[in-house]
Design an enzyme around this catalytic site. Structure first.
Site, PDB file in Angstrom:
ATOM      1  N   ASP A 310       0.856  -1.173   0.000  1.00  0.00           N
ATOM      2  CA  ASP A 310       0.000   0.000   0.000  1.00  0.00           C
ATOM      3  C   ASP A 310       0.905   1.239   0.000  1.00  0.00           C
ATOM      4  O   ASP A 310       2.131   1.151   0.101  1.00  0.00           O
ATOM      5  CB  ASP A 310      -0.938  -0.019   1.202  1.00  0.00           C
ATOM      6  CG  ASP A 310      -2.246   0.722   0.935  1.00  0.00           C
ATOM      7  OD1 ASP A 310      -2.245   1.669   0.129  1.00  0.00           O
ATOM      8  OD2 ASP A 310      -3.276   0.360   1.546  1.00  0.00           O
ATOM      9  N   GLU A 515     -10.618   6.598   4.630  1.00  0.00           N
ATOM     10  CA  GLU A 515      -9.616   5.960   5.490  1.00  0.00           C
ATOM     11  C   GLU A 515      -9.694   6.482   6.928  1.00  0.00           C
ATOM     12  O   GLU A 515     -10.783   6.615   7.493  1.00  0.00           O
ATOM     13  CB  GLU A 515      -8.222   6.087   4.849  1.00  0.00           C
ATOM     14  CG  GLU A 515      -8.196   5.445   3.468  1.00  0.00           C
ATOM     15  CD  GLU A 515      -6.809   5.284   2.872  1.00  0.00           C
ATOM     16  OE1 GLU A 515      -5.869   4.921   3.596  1.00  0.00           O
ATOM     17  OE2 GLU A 515      -6.670   5.493   1.650  1.00  0.00           O
TER      18      GLU A 515
END
Length: 623
Positions: A310, A515
């Site tokens: 990521d 997020e």
């Protein structure tokens, strides 16, 4: 004697020419699509220097990329982070031009290995102005319709290709077990069986793998498809208290029964890449978890695509992030991560990786495994044959056909939670011929709020940030021309009582987030939402439409509300909401998540021993 000498010289010349021709043919073996895949990979690998191999393992952000950087460092992949665009409101042609400019840098290198461009297309091509924005995954989970999701995948692939991009970081196959998690809307459901079913997005994006093909091998069905990325491996949806990037505590049985199953389906369907999770599993950072990345994913499941980190994922192996970057490189690469989303400090990464290889901390066999996997995907994509996109697919961006598909998805995603009290006449379907209607709320006339996070910007943004149909506009298009539709975002109760409205539609919800910014311990509706509900619903019969990425605290207001609909984050096609509210289509959506009474009950999922929800998993009235 002269004739014999001439014959010998001619023979030598023929041999030399043959050898030269053979060498010339040999040089281009990897570029010839008629050769078997593994021969092409091995041929190219033999020719590559260490620098060329290491460069393939690097992914950088477009803001630091240039043709010169691509050619000097042999960069493998470029990405657009959330909101990273060639220009505000860039046309698809501008995107294609940007991709080609960078690609020409890659093609100018000694071996001409093309780069891949990747982007987060998580509910349509959501970074791009004028793209069709589909409902976020939680809404698609409510449809219980995997074939619809597959069609959305195919449409999304066309829109991504319209901008010259062949790779999307989707789908998210997290199983969100706690709605306090800021990424819960990216999860199809708390139920792993629904998440497994929705992996049909992958053949939608990539194409259907041919019958009897080898399982675990990456696949792309044509130049109108894009490679997909199953993420975030593994357990991202199970963190304690839903805290993003935190620790998931689970037994092996829980991992295998809840968080892992969708990866089985994704790999069987030929997913080309898998992204590792920021989170930890039982205290071990997934970016450093060799047992699960190399041992289970690559060896047990026989996944043959590449594993990608990521964004700054290896940096976060240490706390604080980037505290010991050499260690982070060592731990991440040796865990089995093949492609590192650096995304900015690529020279620091390359220097560190080269040092670790040259001093035998990372083996050449580990580097070769990573590079072979990356090249395998590039060959499977047809990237060597089709490195430079053109404008021929730009017509697909935001096409009417795709907007109609998104509208269908919105209709099927709506969940009717309440429609009048017992003994009371239902409010829905709404009367199209009512003389005067009030529409109120922060989310009634706001495309950005309607779409949520990961839309134009990483965090999303309130306002009419891209083209689409707001719920207010949809209502006005749907009612009788003689019906007066009055919009007041935040009216007081006196105004509502004095204006003789037949009924009111209140559209409120969460503001956009993505997020960690979406992590919430209270899950309350932000103001002025509760005040609008009280003022309007205390004064006239009202329907409340919730535009949220997850269940929120609604029980305190339920007594005032005549009808309640969960619309999730429907995207740009608000007409789908009005289609169902006014009875042109019925309600078919069912809750993909348990709707709690209070946050003190969380986490609470279907099948739990203590299960006392406000609305249970699977609930949904049909009006």
């Amino acid at each position: 004697m002269k004739r014999a000498t001439a014959s010998i010289l001619l023979g030598i010349l023929v041999i030399c020419c043959c050898n030269e021709a053979s060498n010339a043919g040999d040089r281009t073996l990897y570029k010839d699509p008629n050769h078997p895949l593994n021969r092409r990979i091995n041929d190219l690998m033999k020719r590559m220097t260490l620098e060329e191999k290491l460069g393939q393992m690097v992914q950088i952000e477009r803001s630091v990329a240039s043709p010169q950087v691509m050619s000097k460092y042999f960069i493998g992949i470029v990405l657009s982070g959330g909101g990273s665009v060639p220009a505000p409101q860039a046309t698809p042609e501008a995107w294609v031009d940007m991709v080609n400019e960078l690609q020409r840098g890659s093609l100018s290198t000694r071996l001409g290995i093309p780069m891949i461009y990747g982007i987060d297309g998580v509910h349509g091509h959501n970074n791009v102005y004028n793209a069709t924005i589909f409902p976020h995954n939680i809404g698609l989970g409510a449809t219980r319709d995997p074939q619809l999701v597959k069609r959305i995948g195919a449409a999304t692939a066309l829109e991504i290709r319209a901008t010259g991009i062949p790779y999307t970081f989707a789908p998210t196959i997290a199983v969100c077990r706690d709605p306090r998690w800021g990424r819960c809307y990216e999860s199809y459901s708390e139920d792993p069986s629904i998440v497994r079913a929705m992996t049909e997005l992958i053949p939608g994006l990539q194409g259907d793998i041919p019958p009897n093909s080898r399982k675990g091998v990456p696949y792309l069905g044509g130049q109108d498809k894009v490679i997909a990325c199953a993420k975030h491996y593994v357990g991202d949806g199970g963190t304690t208290n839903g805290i993003n990037e935190n620790n998931t505590i689970a037994t092996w049985h829980q991992v295998m029964s809840i968080h892992m199953p969708a990866y089985f389906n994704s790999i069987i369907k030929g997913v080309s890449t898998v992204m590792v999770s920021y989170s930890s599993l039982n205290g071990v950072k997934m970016h450093a978890n060799r047992d699960l990345v190399t041992g289970f994913l690559k060896k047990n499941l026989r996944f043959r695509g590449f594993v990608i980190s990521d964004w700054q994922g290896i940096d976060r192996i240490t706390s604080p992030p980037h505290a010991n970057y050499t260690y982070s490189i060592l731990a991440g690469v040796n865990a089995g991560i093949d492609m590192i989303m650096v995304p900015y400090n690529y020279t620091e990464f390359l220097d560190g990786l080269r040092f670790l290889v040259e001093n035998n901390f990372i083996s050449m066999s580990r580097i070769d495994d990573a590079v072979k996997r990356i090249l395998r995907v590039k060959f499977v994509m047809g990237l060597f044959e089709h490195p430079l996109p053109d404008y021929s697919m730009t017509k697909y961006l935001g096409s009417q056909e795709h907007r109609e598909l998104a509208r269908e998805a919105v209709r099927k995603s709506l969940v009717l939670l309440k429609n009048g009290d017992s003994g009371q006449k239902p409010l829905l379907p709404l009367d199209k011929h009512a003389p005067k209607i009030l529409v109120a709320g922060t989310h009634a006339d706001d495309i950005g709020n309607q779409c949520g996070g990961w839309t134009i910007q990483w965090q999303g943004q309130s306002g009419n940030i891209t083209s689409g149909t707001t719920i207010l506009t949809a209502i006005r298009k749907t009612v009788d021309p003689k019906t007066e539709v009055v919009f007041s975002e935040n009216p007081d109760s006196g105004y509502v009582k004095q204006n003789g409205f037949s009924y009111a539609v209140v559209v409120v919800g969460e503001l956009p987030y993505a997020e960690t910014n979406g992590d919430s311990l209270n899950l309350t509706l932000p103001e002025p939402g509760p005040g609008i509900i009280s003022n309007v619903c205390g004064s006239v019969r009202c329907l409340v439409v919730l535009v949220t990425g997850r269940p929120v605290v609604i029980e305190p207001y339920l007594g005032q509300i005549d009808a309640l609909v969960a619309a999730w984050l429907p995207g740009t096609e608000g007409q789908g909401v009005a289609d169902v509210l006014f009875g042109d289509f019925g309600f078919t959506g069912r809750l993909p998540r348990t709707w709690f009474k209070t946050v003190d009950q969380l986490p609470m999922n279907v099948g739990d021993e203590h299960y006392d929800p406000l609305f249970p998993f699977g609930y949904g009235l049909t009006a």
